[in-house]
Design a protein around this motif. Structure first.
Motif, PDB file in Angstrom:
ATOM      1  N   LYS A   1      46.415  25.038  38.751  1.00 19.47           N
ATOM      2  CA  LYS A   1      46.087  24.527  40.095  1.00 19.47           C
ATOM      3  C   LYS A   1      45.745  23.038  40.032  1.00 19.47           C
ATOM      4  O   LYS A   1      46.212  22.244  40.858  1.00 19.47           O
ATOM      5  N   MET A   2      44.929  22.645  39.082  1.00 16.43           N
ATOM      6  CA  MET A   2      44.477  21.248  39.041  1.00 16.43           C
ATOM      7  C   MET A   2      45.605  20.284  38.695  1.00 16.43           C
ATOM      8  O   MET A   2      45.526  19.101  39.030  1.00 16.43           O
TER       9      MET A   2
ATOM     10  N   ASP B   1      35.513  34.518  41.583  1.00 12.03           N
ATOM     11  CA  ASP B   1      36.943  34.622  41.237  1.00 12.03           C
ATOM     12  C   ASP B   1      37.627  35.729  42.031  1.00 12.03           C
ATOM     13  O   ASP B   1      38.719  35.548  42.566  1.00 12.03           O
ATOM     14  N   GLU B   2      36.956  36.870  42.134  1.00 11.31           N
ATOM     15  CA  GLU B   2      37.611  38.019  42.791  1.00 11.31           C
ATOM     16  C   GLU B   2      37.623  37.910  44.309  1.00 11.31           C
ATOM     17  O   GLU B   2      38.567  38.340  44.965  1.00 11.31           O
TER      18      GLU B   2
ATOM     19  N   ALA C   1      41.407  23.114  47.435  1.00 14.23           N
ATOM     20  CA  ALA C   1      40.192  23.535  46.734  1.00 14.23           C
ATOM     21  C   ALA C   1      40.356  24.946  46.170  1.00 14.23           C
ATOM     22  O   ALA C   1      41.232  25.702  46.599  1.00 14.23           O
ATOM     23  N   ILE C   2      39.495  25.280  45.241  1.00 11.24           N
ATOM     24  CA  ILE C   2      39.506  26.626  44.658  1.00 11.24           C
ATOM     25  C   ILE C   2      38.426  27.502  45.308  1.00 11.24           C
ATOM     26  O   ILE C   2      38.706  28.591  45.792  1.00 11.24           O
TER      27      ILE C   2
ATOM     28  N   TYR D   1      32.208  19.814  44.903  1.00  7.48           N
ATOM     29  CA  TYR D   1      31.254  20.066  43.807  1.00  7.48           C
ATOM     30  C   TYR D   1      31.112  21.550  43.501  1.00  7.48           C
ATOM     31  O   TYR D   1      30.653  21.914  42.413  1.00  7.48           O
ATOM     32  N   ALA D   2      31.528  22.409  44.419  1.00 10.74           N
ATOM     33  CA  ALA D   2      31.584  23.834  44.068  1.00 10.74           C
ATOM     34  C   ALA D   2      32.685  24.036  43.026  1.00 10.74           C
ATOM     35  O   ALA D   2      32.499  24.739  42.023  1.00 10.74           O
ATOM     36  N   ASP D   3      33.832  23.396  43.265  1.00 14.40           N
ATOM     37  CA  ASP D   3      34.917  23.501  42.280  1.00 14.40           C
ATOM     38  C   ASP D   3      34.471  22.908  40.939  1.00 14.40           C
ATOM     39  O   ASP D   3      34.742  23.464  39.874  1.00 14.40           O
TER      40      ASP D   3
END
Ligand code: GLY
Length: 400
Positions: free
Chosen positions: A35-36, A348-349, A360-361, A380-382
């Motif tokens: 992703k990044m 993640d789930e 963003a993730i 900053y969560a990522d």
């Protein structure tokens, strides 16, 4: 015989909880890398904070956005995009990540001439950018930037109250006596400056602030105040304020994370046992508050409805728990590690977007309980999610 085989299989090293966690963390790492790779190139000229309705990152360094003196380039989260690039650089060794990190680091030089808009958050801004660059590459310009920022932070120290002033005056109020729990993270800039220059002023200020926080922010049960107001003349504590949490006496979850992980940072740099003990106390409180589904609310003492979440606070708490696990004897490690894993697996789930529909993730972050908007993305969560996964795989060094 069949039963024995099952038992042997269950006990085999590849199937124990620690090995399963490693396999999972490596799978997540592969998803982060993939992703990044495109997210970083797509947004290379931005300093993002959150995504818009199309899933595209905004740009806090866009001059058109600077509607407040501490927004735009001086926005407190602007260090995390560069920080993410340095995390990926440590993992992949790809120079492209270093180049993108330096775009924001160099752009943020203008913050120093516009310093009226800088608060205590220079730690959040310049540790994952300038300090990270200097630590990883020895870049002399980064050292200069980081020392400048450390001196600005040291200049906010109030010797009467032995605290670092958090914010500059708000439009509607005097904040000369305000200190906030988030500052525990900014102390890492002072510890770095002390280690780099051997000037103990930086360490004295950081430790005096941390000691004040132990005394006035950490409650006996391990919950924490977000804001404490001191009399800026005498240094006496005046009152505690609810800040970004539900209210006075409540327990803002990201603030719990800043305290837990922040005291670990102070312990790592100073070896002071009380800091480790404080981190443990906050950790035990947090672990007792983790809901069944592993998703962290904005405030551990908020009403059941609306069920506002903060995945960002979740990732900060998980990072603090993993750092704690790395600094306690073996029998205790799994307690903290397993709690961190519960939180990270839930993200993640249930709260991660690995598609190309969103830059963003991590989803469902909230800046504060009483804000109009909840459940959006935050760089900053990522950052803290990726950092926590790398802690699990032992990738890279601690940037704080
Ligand atoms: N440091 C401010 C926040 O966590 O929202």
């Amino acid at each position: 015989m069949e039963g024995n085989e099952t038992t042997l299989q269950t006990m085999s090293p590849a199937n124990d909880p620690a090995s399963r966690a490693q396999v999972w963390a490596r799978e997540v790492t592969a998803r982060i890398r993939s992703k990044m790779a495109w997210v970083s190139e797509k947004n290379r000229d931005k300093i993002p904070y959150t995504t818009d309705e199309n899933g595209s990152y905004d740009d806090r360094s866009d001059p058109e956005r600077s509607w407040r003196i501490d927004d735009g380039l001086n926005w407190w989260t602007n260090g995390f995009w560069g920080g993410m690039m340095w995390l990926l650089y440590q993992d992949t060794k790809q120079e492209s990540y270093a180049r993108i990190a330096r775009i924001s680091e160099e752009r943020m030089d203008r913050c120093f001439s516009d310093f009226y808009g800088l608060h205590h958050d220079v730690g959040f801004m310049f540790v994952p950018t300038a300090v990270a660059d200097y630590r990883l590459t020895g870049n002399p310009s980064s050292r200069k930037r980081a020392l400048h920022a450390a001196n600005l932070l040291a200049g906010r120290f109030n010797p009467a109250g032995r605290f670092i002033r958090a914010w500059n005056d708000l439009e509607d109020g005097d904040t000369r006596g305000w200190a906030i729990i988030d500052c525990m993270f900014n102390l890492s800039l002072l510890y770095w400056a002390w280690e780099e220059t051997h000037d103990p002023r930086f360490r004295h200020i950081a430790m005096m602030h941390a000691d004040t926080v132990m005394q006035h922010f950490i409650r006996p049960d391990g919950s924490v105040n977000h804001i404490v107001e001191f009399d800026p003349e005498t240094g006496e504590m005046v009152k505690a304020l609810g800040g970004q949490g539900y209210g006075e006496g409540s327990s803002w979850s990201r603030g719990q994370g800043w305290a837990l992980y922040g005291f670990m940072i102070s312990y790592i740099h100073t070896g002071k046992q009380e800091y480790l003990d404080t981190a443990k106390k906050v950790a035990h409180y947090c672990m007792a508050c983790i809901p069944e589904n592993g998703l962290i609310p904005v405030d551990f003492r908020q009403p059941a409805q609306p069920a506002y979440e903060d995945s960002c606070g979740a990732c900060v708490i998980a990072g603090g728990l993993l750092e704690l696990a790395a600094h306690v004897p073996a029998p205790e490690q799994s307690i903290y590690r397993n709690a961190a894993l519960r939180i990270l697996r839930a993200i993640d789930e249930k709260r991660a977007d690995w598609t190309e529909n969103c830059d963003a993730i991590v989803l469902n972050c909230s800046a504060s309980y009483h804000a109009d908007r909840h459940h959006f993305t935050m760089t900053y969560a990522d950052y803290f999610f990726i950092e926590a996964i790398y802690k699990l795989t032992g990738t890279g060094r601690l940037l704080w």
